[in-house]
Design an enzyme around this catalytic site. Structure first.
Site, mmCIF file in Angstrom:
data_model
loop_
_atom_site.group_PDB
_atom_site.id
_atom_site.type_symbol
_atom_site.label_atom_id
_atom_site.label_comp_id
_atom_site.label_asym_id
_atom_site.label_seq_id
_atom_site.Cartn_x
_atom_site.Cartn_y
_atom_site.Cartn_z
ATOM 1 N N SER A 1 0.848 -1.194 0.000
ATOM 2 C CA SER A 1 0.000 0.000 0.000
ATOM 3 C C SER A 1 0.879 1.237 0.000
ATOM 4 O O SER A 1 1.990 1.219 0.551
ATOM 5 C CB SER A 1 -0.885 0.013 1.242
ATOM 6 N N TYR A 44 -1.400 0.004 10.213
ATOM 7 C CA TYR A 44 -1.509 -0.617 8.887
ATOM 8 C C TYR A 44 -0.377 -0.126 7.993
ATOM 9 O O TYR A 44 0.307 -0.917 7.334
ATOM 10 C CB TYR A 44 -2.863 -0.270 8.280
ATOM 11 N N LYS A 50 2.771 -2.254 6.278
ATOM 12 C CA LYS A 50 3.035 -2.268 4.842
ATOM 13 C C LYS A 50 4.448 -1.772 4.530
ATOM 14 O O LYS A 50 5.071 -2.229 3.561
ATOM 15 C CB LYS A 50 1.992 -1.424 4.103
#
Length: 252
Positions: free
Chosen positions: A143, A156, A160
């Site tokens: 991402s 998150y 990533k």
């Protein structure tokens, strides 16, 4: 690109919906057989039917961070379709929103287990079972959140960023017979990402030079390319697929 993956088998995790299902659909259209995973059997069965049924697709339900589940997935690919040539580590979670100061550390550990360690383990297993001898190609779905601070989804993004490093490290370790790259999407319109755009899609898309958010097909085409021989001299690359939003942000 029909026939691009004729005779080859792909494993795609987290593929009962969203980006994962879009990738599986593209790989089947390009000639591959696929083994897909998800936690819940019912949506997985529906996805297998949508992909064309058991002649081209099989589903294995379970938790992606469960080592026994991973072994079953790899065995299903090899025993049912005769190989495990391609791997897409797509499954990911984002159980908590917000920054790091008030972060639930158990949720943080689970995020890293699923988003990072599960991918490493699957690479280890598919390498031992097939790719070490036969070669192959791998794509990790990362991402743009891994490129810099993202206070709305901080853990998150951190996971990533770790996955990006893992991709580059494995590229060094897996060569020359196995390639691994990552795709870094911006906001793609899926159920997983609704927190980021629901009810304000036009506003969220405004900074994007292409003036729209992504859809799963936008990512699936790039993944198919990276898995194919057309990308045969690419490994360890972090390929941003973002409608131009990171370029626009850098230009401000």
């Amino acid at each position: 690109m029909a026939g691009r993956f004729e005779g080859r088998t792909a494993i795609v995790t987290g593929a009962s919906r969203g980006i994962g299902l879009g990738i599986a659909e593209r790989l089947v259209a390009d000639g591959a057989r696929v083994v897909i995973t998800a936690r819940k059997p019912e949506p997985l069965d529906e996805a297998v039917a949508a992909l064309g049924g058991p002649d081209v697709a099989r589903g294995v339900a379970g938790r992606v961070d469960d080592v026994d589940h991973q072994a079953e997935v790899v065995a299903t690919a090899v025993e049912t379709f005769g190989g495990a040539d391609l791997l897409v580590n797509n499954a990911g979670i984002n159980p908590v929103a917000g920054g790091l100061l008030e972060l639930d550390l158990e949720a943080a550990r689970k995020t890293v287990d699923v988003n990072c360690f599960a991918g490493i383990s699957l690479v280890q297993q598919v390498h031992r079972a097939w790719m070490a001898e036969h070669g192959g190609a791998i794509v990790n779905v990362s991402s743009i959140a891994g490129l810099g601070p993202t206070p709305l989804i901080a853990m998150y993004g951190a996971s990533k960023s770790m996955l990006n490093y893992i991709t580059q490290e494995l590229a060094v370790e897996l060569g020359p017979n196995v390639r691994i790259n990552a795709v870094l999407p911006a906001v793609v319109k899926t159920q997983f990402a609704t927190l980021l755009y629901e009810g304000r899609e036009e506003k969220v898309a405004e900074p994007y030079p292409l003036k729209r958010l992504g859809v799963p097909d936008d990512i699936a085409g790039v993944v198919s390319f990276l898995l194919s021989e057309d990308a045969g001299w690419m490994t360890g690359q972090l390929v941003t697929v973002d409608g131009g939003v990171t370029v626009a942000a850098a230009a401000i």
